[in-house]
Design an enzyme around this catalytic site. Structure first.
Site, short mmCIF file in Angstrom:
data_model
loop_
_atom_site.label_atom_id
_atom_site.label_comp_id
_atom_site.label_asym_id
_atom_site.label_seq_id
_atom_site.Cartn_x
_atom_site.Cartn_y
_atom_site.Cartn_z
N LYS A 179 24.28 38.61 38.31
CA LYS A 179 24.25 39.61 39.37
C LYS A 179 25.48 40.50 39.26
CE LYS A 179 25.68 40.23 43.54
NZ LYS A 179 25.66 41.72 43.62
N GLN A 235 38.80 36.36 49.24
CA GLN A 235 37.97 36.01 50.39
C GLN A 235 36.56 35.62 49.94
OE1 GLN A 235 37.42 39.22 53.19
NE2 GLN A 235 36.50 37.91 54.74
N GLU A 253 38.11 33.93 39.35
CA GLU A 253 39.22 34.83 39.06
C GLU A 253 39.28 35.83 40.21
OE1 GLU A 253 41.35 34.13 36.99
OE2 GLU A 253 40.23 32.61 35.89
N CYS A 287 42.62 43.92 38.79
CA CYS A 287 43.17 42.74 39.47
C CYS A 287 44.57 42.43 38.98
CB CYS A 287 42.24 41.55 39.29
SG CYS A 287 41.93 41.08 37.58
N GLU A 388 46.58 42.54 48.90
CA GLU A 388 45.99 43.29 47.78
C GLU A 388 45.34 44.57 48.29
OE1 GLU A 388 43.46 42.30 43.80
OE2 GLU A 388 42.59 41.57 45.68
#
Length: 487
Positions: A179, A235, A253, A287, A388
């Site tokens: 997905k 989250q 990750e 990231c 972040e």
């Protein structure tokens, strides 16, 4: 570039291209021009996800028995196809995600190389033999595939991240339900097409698009799914980790708040170059992007002056335009997030010394453009120093010693990537030992990782179970048996 008709794409389940069971669709939008619809994709339901899982489950025994050399041959053919289609896919990648065309070309090339890397590594990835005291016995381990693997990926590297998950899953004999992020479904589809055209059997690789709220639960909680590999927010990763059955392993990750430490002896031109590359290239949407610069107070003002000068020269615009170094943010939500954090930084008392504006004039009017933001006067307790943002926002924090710099760097809940700029080998070694980060660099940008070395974070940047990339990236997709063989 922009077509007059919108093409409607399909899912790939059990070897067939099919619509969503409810017939509904959603649009993928060009972030540089929101009037441009890149494509229309199935808005799948849980029923579609379950159908894909059942197809993968049925195909698993045959694929697990397929000769490793045959699996490797398919991966190599898919790599050939990606390279032949490179320019078209790169053009579509820039149109769908927004990154500059040179970065899109590099991503497609890297994805092809990743397929080849695992085609080779998978042929030598096996168990071990062990000495024992019985001369009439042999003790050894064997590695076997797990079964059905769910691959759930983000939009910022929509070809290369799926490639580094799907390739090791397939070469080790697993079947996959993939997905992609709903902002970049076309890129996921292009990777699937290459693998299907290369000869992946029906049911071995399945592709479903749509909202995670609709299809996510079966992909993580169905008992047939033996592993979930996910890249995305902390989250979302925590939610997935809580939802899986006991027998399902996870590879997560997740987020980062990556620091770049600048020492007194640093080459400031180099430090600025690394800041811009890590913090602003890819529009800050990595990231491993540099989001905190922890700089010695003695060189702080000089560094900030140089950083503002160099940042002001960056060209912002459509990724197809010559000379553009920063494209749009990937979607409206990211734009809102960045603008909100700029306001948060100001409200917290940080000084916005450059940028942070939502660009709306002229060519920027139809896209999600923002000028890179540089904050000074940032303290470690501020939200812009701890949370972040995933956009081109850099928080500069002044400190007085390496010890203080390490304390500040390690004070956040993330530990994905970190770097230091120094000529002092002792300071560099202390940094390597003391920094709480899965990826540690010296005089290099926080972004980027080689495909042949392990990649992953510490603390809330990862589930700290299995690393991605490199040879160890194969371990997640296999289970071990220990055999005592008497004769």
């Amino acid at each position: 570039m922009i077509g007059t008709t919108v093409h409607t794409y399909k899912n790939y389940i059990g070897g067939e291209w099919v619509e969503a069971s409810n017939g509904e669709t959603f649009d993928s939008i060009n972030p540089a021009d929101t009037e441009d619809i890149v494509g229309r994709f199935p808005a799948c339901t849980a029923e579609d996800a379950i159908r894909a899982i059942r197809a993968a489950e049925a195909a698993f025994p045959g694929w697990a028995r397929t000769a490793p050399a045959k699996r490797a041959e398919i991966l190599n053919k898919a790599a050939d196809l990606l390279e032949r289609r490179l320019e078209r896919i790169a053009q579509e990648l820039t149109r769908e995600e927004g990154k500059v065309i040179s970065a899109s070309r590099m991503e497609v090339k890297r994805s092809a190389a990743t397929l080849r890397y695992y085609a080779a590594e998978g042929l030598s990835f096996s168990g071990e033999t062990f000495p024992n005291d019985d001369p009439a016995s042999l003790v050894f381990t064997i590695r076997e595939p797990l079964g059905v693997v769910s691959v759930i990926t983000p939009w910022n590297f929509p070809v290369s991240i799926p490639a580094r998950k799907i390739a090791p899953a397939l070469i080790t004999g697993n079947t996959v339900v993939f997905k992609p992020a709903s902002d970049t479904p076309l890129m996921g589809l292009r990777l699937v097409e290459a693998l299907v055209d290369a000869g992946v059997p029906a049911g071995v690789l399945n592709f479903v698009t749509g909202s995670a709220s609709k299809v996510g639960q079966p992909l993580t909680a169905d008992p047939a799914v033996k592993a979930v590999t996910f890249t995305g927010s902390t989250q979302a990763g925590e939610a997935i980790h809580r939802s899986v059955p006991l027998t399902t392993r996870t590879q997560m990750e997740l987020g980062g708040k990556n620091p770049l430490l600048i020492m007194e002896d640093a080459d400031l031109e180099k430090a600025v170059e690394l800041t811009i590359k890590g913090g602003f290239e890819l529009t800050g949407q990595a990231c491993t992007g540099t989001s905190r610069v922890i700089v010695m107070r003695s060189v702080h003002d000089q560094y900030v002056e140089k950083l503002v000068q160099h940042t002001s020269r960056l060209k912002i615009g459509n990724g197809f335009t010559d000379g553009v170094q920063i494209g749009p943010l990937a979607n409206r939500s990211q734009l809102a997030t960045v603008i909100d954090y700029v306001a948060v930084g100001r409200a917290e008392g940080a000084t916005l010394v450059y940028g942070g504006e939502h660009l709306t004039d002229g060519e920027y009017g139809k896209g999600y453009y923002v000028r890179p933001a540089i904050f000074t006067g940032v303290t470690p307790d501020m939200r812009i120093a701890r949370e972040e943002i995933f956009g081109p926002v850099v928080a500069v924090i002044a400190v007085d010693s390496l010890e203080e710099a390490l304390r500040v760097a390690n004070s956040v809940e993330y530990g994905l990537s970190a770097s230091i700029v120094t000529k002092d080998l002792e300071k560099a070694q202390i940094f390597v030992k003391e920094i709480q980060s899965g990826t540690v660099k010296v005089n290099r940008t926080t972004t980027g990782n080689l495909m042949n070395v392990p990649f992953g974070g510490l603390k809330k940047s990862s589930s700290s179970t299995f690393r991605e990339s490199g040879r160890v990236g194969l371990e997640f997709f296999t289970q071990m048996k220990t055999v005592y063989f008497g004769y």
